[in-house]
Design a protein around this motif. Structure first.
Motif, mmCIF file in Angstrom:
data_model
loop_
_atom_site.group_PDB
_atom_site.id
_atom_site.type_symbol
_atom_site.label_atom_id
_atom_site.label_comp_id
_atom_site.label_asym_id
_atom_site.label_seq_id
_atom_site.Cartn_x
_atom_site.Cartn_y
_atom_site.Cartn_z
ATOM 1 N N LEU A 1 0.755 -1.128 0.062
ATOM 2 C CA LEU A 1 -0.128 0.163 -0.048
ATOM 3 C C LEU A 1 0.807 1.232 0.077
ATOM 4 C CD1 LEU A 1 -2.831 -0.985 2.694
ATOM 5 C CD2 LEU A 1 -2.987 -0.633 -0.133
ATOM 6 N N LYS A 2 2.131 1.239 0.697
ATOM 7 C CA LYS A 2 2.773 2.472 0.826
ATOM 8 C C LYS A 2 3.618 2.824 -0.632
ATOM 9 C CE LYS A 2 6.665 4.287 3.497
ATOM 10 N NZ LYS A 2 7.505 4.140 4.474
ATOM 11 N N LEU A 3 3.867 1.653 -1.338
ATOM 12 C CA LEU A 3 4.389 1.703 -2.754
ATOM 13 C C LEU A 3 3.499 2.215 -3.626
ATOM 14 C CD1 LEU A 3 6.794 -1.423 -2.914
ATOM 15 C CD2 LEU A 3 7.413 0.878 -2.518
ATOM 16 N N ALA A 4 2.350 1.768 -3.591
ATOM 17 C CA ALA A 4 1.303 2.140 -4.427
ATOM 18 C C ALA A 4 1.031 3.693 -4.147
ATOM 19 C CB ALA A 4 -0.164 1.198 -4.209
ATOM 20 N N GLY B 1 -3.065 -2.098 -10.996
ATOM 21 C CA GLY B 1 -3.675 -2.408 -12.218
ATOM 22 C C GLY B 1 -4.904 -1.600 -12.297
ATOM 23 N N LYS B 2 -5.266 -1.009 -11.187
ATOM 24 C CA LYS B 2 -6.751 -0.425 -11.282
ATOM 25 C C LYS B 2 -6.339 0.920 -11.559
ATOM 26 C CE LYS B 2 -8.265 -3.515 -7.431
ATOM 27 N NZ LYS B 2 -8.912 -3.491 -5.892
ATOM 28 N N SER B 3 -5.325 1.585 -11.583
ATOM 29 C CA SER B 3 -5.276 3.012 -11.683
ATOM 30 C C SER B 3 -3.822 3.056 -12.644
ATOM 31 C CB SER B 3 -5.058 3.506 -10.374
ATOM 32 O OG SER B 3 -3.805 2.907 -9.680
ATOM 33 N N HIS B 4 -3.092 2.239 -13.073
ATOM 34 C CA HIS B 4 -1.991 2.485 -13.857
ATOM 35 C C HIS B 4 -1.906 1.633 -15.078
ATOM 36 C CE1 HIS B 4 -0.720 4.005 -9.707
ATOM 37 N NE2 HIS B 4 0.243 4.547 -10.727
ATOM 38 N N LEU B 5 -1.334 2.023 -16.235
ATOM 39 C CA LEU B 5 -1.183 1.044 -17.218
ATOM 40 C C LEU B 5 0.012 0.300 -16.808
ATOM 41 C CD1 LEU B 5 -1.319 3.686 -20.424
ATOM 42 C CD2 LEU B 5 -3.019 1.735 -19.546
ATOM 43 N N ALA C 1 4.305 -9.298 -5.055
ATOM 44 C CA ALA C 1 4.028 -8.847 -6.624
ATOM 45 C C ALA C 1 2.599 -8.848 -7.050
ATOM 46 C CB ALA C 1 4.698 -9.696 -7.433
ATOM 47 N N VAL C 2 1.860 -10.009 -6.740
ATOM 48 C CA VAL C 2 0.529 -10.404 -7.089
ATOM 49 C C VAL C 2 -0.219 -9.127 -6.549
ATOM 50 C CG1 VAL C 2 -1.360 -11.919 -7.215
ATOM 51 C CG2 VAL C 2 0.899 -12.784 -7.510
ATOM 52 N N GLU C 3 -0.195 -8.941 -5.286
ATOM 53 C CA GLU C 3 -0.892 -7.656 -4.400
ATOM 54 C C GLU C 3 -0.603 -6.472 -5.170
ATOM 55 O OE1 GLU C 3 -0.216 -11.193 -1.671
ATOM 56 O OE2 GLU C 3 1.040 -9.908 -2.940
ATOM 57 N N PHE C 4 0.664 -6.202 -5.431
ATOM 58 C CA PHE C 4 0.973 -4.944 -6.095
ATOM 59 C C PHE C 4 0.395 -4.781 -7.358
ATOM 60 C CE2 PHE C 4 3.869 -1.789 -7.730
ATOM 61 C CZ PHE C 4 4.058 -0.692 -7.048
ATOM 62 N N LEU C 5 0.504 -5.708 -8.260
ATOM 63 C CA LEU C 5 0.152 -5.716 -9.527
ATOM 64 C C LEU C 5 -1.336 -5.470 -9.690
ATOM 65 C CD1 LEU C 5 1.913 -8.773 -11.341
ATOM 66 C CD2 LEU C 5 2.161 -6.293 -11.820
ATOM 67 N N ALA C 6 -2.205 -6.210 -8.740
ATOM 68 C CA ALA C 6 -3.739 -6.240 -8.653
ATOM 69 C C ALA C 6 -3.780 -4.752 -8.014
ATOM 70 C CB ALA C 6 -4.358 -7.114 -7.635
ATOM 71 N N LEU C 7 -3.423 -4.262 -7.092
ATOM 72 C CA LEU C 7 -3.601 -2.799 -6.650
ATOM 73 C C LEU C 7 -3.332 -1.673 -7.639
ATOM 74 C CD1 LEU C 7 -4.525 -1.151 -4.089
ATOM 75 C CD2 LEU C 7 -2.217 -1.137 -3.491
ATOM 76 N N ALA D 1 -2.172 -16.215 -16.623
ATOM 77 C CA ALA D 1 -3.305 -15.399 -16.585
ATOM 78 C C ALA D 1 -3.001 -13.968 -16.120
ATOM 79 C CB ALA D 1 -4.511 -16.076 -15.532
ATOM 80 N N TRP D 2 -1.753 -13.487 -16.568
ATOM 81 C CA TRP D 2 -1.193 -12.245 -16.437
ATOM 82 C C TRP D 2 -1.332 -11.233 -17.619
ATOM 83 C CZ3 TRP D 2 3.599 -12.200 -12.682
ATOM 84 C CH2 TRP D 2 3.175 -12.861 -11.416
ATOM 85 N N THR D 3 -2.065 -11.634 -18.398
ATOM 86 C CA THR D 3 -1.827 -10.899 -19.803
ATOM 87 C C THR D 3 -2.496 -9.506 -19.851
ATOM 88 O OG1 THR D 3 -3.967 -12.013 -20.556
ATOM 89 C CG2 THR D 3 -1.686 -13.094 -21.320
ATOM 90 N N ALA D 4 -3.389 -9.114 -18.824
ATOM 91 C CA ALA D 4 -3.677 -7.715 -18.558
ATOM 92 C C ALA D 4 -2.686 -6.960 -18.036
ATOM 93 C CB ALA D 4 -4.889 -7.702 -17.579
#
Length: 150
Positions: free
Chosen positions: A13-16, A123-127, A115-121, A147-150
């Motif tokens: 969360l801090k990094l995001a 991914g909602k606001s960044h390309l 990594a998975v949590e960071f990508l999910a978090l 299943a990470w193609t998005a």
């Protein structure tokens, strides 16, 4: 376990939060998103053990040049270390063998913690994009298998 997750979640969360102003994030893949560096090293070891007894020398080169594309490593080892021609046929055989040894294992490798949590978090606001030394066709297959193609 929940304390460990809470600590990891706090870091994520801090990094995001620090990246709020960014519009896009570009990630390295091996060793950043997925714990796959050892898999790649094992792949080189197996491929080269099949063609030379100078494996320690070859592996020292491969590890030192970890960001060098696999095709360039194969060319260097064959031409400069072993004094053999790097023909299109040899190239295809080595790339296919390396792919056989590594692609599925990398697709199944554990993600780096958070990594998975960071990508999910994010991914909602960044390309998001992946920049990797892994050839595009293999990287796309690995991302699809994860299943990470998005």
């Amino acid at each position: 376990m929940s304390d460990r997750w809470s600590a990891r979640e706090a870091v994520v969360l801090k990094l995001a939060d620090r990246l709020k102003g960014a519009r896009a994030l570009v990630f390295d893949f091996d060793g950043t998103l997925v714990d796959s560096n050892t898999i790649k090293q094992d792949g080189f070891r197996t491929v080269f053990e099949e063609i030379t007894d100078r494996i320690d020398e070859v592996m020292a080169f491969c590890i030192q040049q970890r960001h060098t594309p696999r095709d360039e490593k194969f060319r260097y080892v064959l031409e400069q270390v072993l004094g053999q021609p790097y023909t299109p046929e040899v190239r295809q055989q080595l790339l296919a063998r390396f792919d056989e040894l590594t692609t599925t294992r990398v697709a199944e490798a554990p993600p780096i913690a958070g990594a998975v949590e960071f990508l999910a978090l994010t991914g909602k606001s960044h390309l998001q994009a992946v920049l990797s030394g892994t050839p595009q066709e293999y990287l796309e297959r690995i991302l699809a298998l994860r299943a990470w193609t998005a």
